[in-house]
Design an enzyme around this catalytic site. Sequence first.
Site, short mmCIF file in Angstrom:
data_model
loop_
_atom_site.label_atom_id
_atom_site.label_comp_id
_atom_site.label_asym_id
_atom_site.label_seq_id
_atom_site.Cartn_x
_atom_site.Cartn_y
_atom_site.Cartn_z
N ASN A 11 -17.53 -33.04 19.76
CA ASN A 11 -16.09 -33.68 20.37
C ASN A 11 -16.59 -34.91 20.74
OD1 ASN A 11 -13.88 -34.24 21.60
ND2 ASN A 11 -13.95 -32.66 23.12
N LYS A 13 -14.66 -37.19 21.83
CA LYS A 13 -14.05 -37.72 22.75
C LYS A 13 -13.43 -39.15 22.78
CE LYS A 13 -15.51 -34.07 25.84
NZ LYS A 13 -15.63 -33.79 27.28
N HIS A 95 -7.95 -28.62 24.69
CA HIS A 95 -9.06 -29.11 25.51
C HIS A 95 -8.60 -29.27 26.92
CE1 HIS A 95 -12.38 -31.55 27.02
NE2 HIS A 95 -13.17 -31.14 25.96
N GLU A 97 -9.14 -31.46 28.94
CA GLU A 97 -8.74 -32.87 29.37
C GLU A 97 -7.45 -33.12 29.05
OE1 GLU A 97 -12.18 -34.80 27.47
OE2 GLU A 97 -13.53 -33.86 29.18
N GLU A 169 -14.52 -22.90 27.22
CA GLU A 169 -15.09 -24.09 27.90
C GLU A 169 -14.90 -23.83 29.42
OE1 GLU A 169 -15.94 -27.44 25.13
OE2 GLU A 169 -13.82 -27.44 25.47
N GLY A 175 -19.12 -31.87 30.82
CA GLY A 175 -19.60 -33.09 31.19
C GLY A 175 -20.20 -33.10 32.62
N SER A 215 -21.52 -28.63 28.69
CA SER A 215 -23.05 -29.07 28.68
C SER A 215 -23.95 -28.52 27.81
CB SER A 215 -23.45 -28.92 30.40
OG SER A 215 -22.62 -29.96 31.24
P1 PGA Z 1 -19.88 -31.60 27.20
O1 PGA Z 1 -18.35 -31.41 26.76
O2 PGA Z 1 -20.60 -30.96 26.16
O3 PGA Z 1 -20.16 -33.11 27.45
O4 PGA Z 1 -19.84 -30.91 28.56
C1 PGA Z 1 -17.90 -30.27 26.15
C2 PGA Z 1 -16.49 -30.54 25.67
O5 PGA Z 1 -15.59 -31.01 26.20
O6 PGA Z 1 -16.08 -30.12 24.75
#
Ligand code: PGA
Length: 252
Positions: A11, A13, A95, A97, A169, A175, A215
């Site tokens: 992803n 982003k 997601h 976000e 997740e 993140g 992460s």
């Molecule tokens: P990350 O994000 O690996 O940076 O923690 C995962 C995601 O948001 O899908």
Amino acid sequence: MSSRKFFVGGNWKMNGDKKSLGDLITTLNTASLNDETEVVCGAPTVYLDFARSNLDARMGVAAQNCYKVAKGAFTGEISPVMIKDCGVEWVILGHSERRHVFGESDELIGQKVAHALESGLGVIACIGEKLEEREAGTTEEVVYAQTQAIAVVVVDNVKDWSKVVLAYEPVWAIGTGKTASPEQAQEVHEKLREWMRVNVSEAVADSVRIIYGGSVTGANCKELGSQNDVDGFLVGGASLKPEFVDIINARA
Ligand code: PGA
């Protein structure tokens, strides 16, 4: 180990430009990748066409969002038919976000999942609890409700689970560098599969891929990926780096 095909999504982003994403794509195209793993890269909307044109066909491309109808006066939105028109086969929906920065509800996410599946896209459907929900002991309640909002549209409208990948997740792990432990991930994945067994069917519970995100790195992917009910990953930060190759090859 199950017969479910391991699935690793990247992803990206809202990151990268043609130069850096082009370099990343070259790294992926020339890497030795485990062909037992399905790989899909989630590109920013403006780079979907670029990603699909440049990424080797053995890897899929995903949009990171789409709207719930095919066309119309919805300024700034994109639809599944447009995504497909770019040769792109997948979309990430729900997601955290989208849920927590942009305020998308379970209901809207359900409508988007239904429309995307009806339009023939595969859907990486994301769910996960916030830290305060985990600490309050409501993780199961939260992820079951989020899964229910997705499952109900698949069961009622589309009836085809083969194109759904469920991404667990935990919001506190996204993140933050705070990965769920392999035991924490396995515990929730196992419960989600059990939920599927009770609320959808035995066959779907056994076949649906439940992937972990939050992460994931080259250093922790092998242990996470060795858990019985962890069928792959959705990777943010590390998907922009060459270590994404190590994550794709976690089970190699
Ligand atoms: P990350 O994000 O690996 O940076 O923690 C995962 C995601 O948001 O899908």
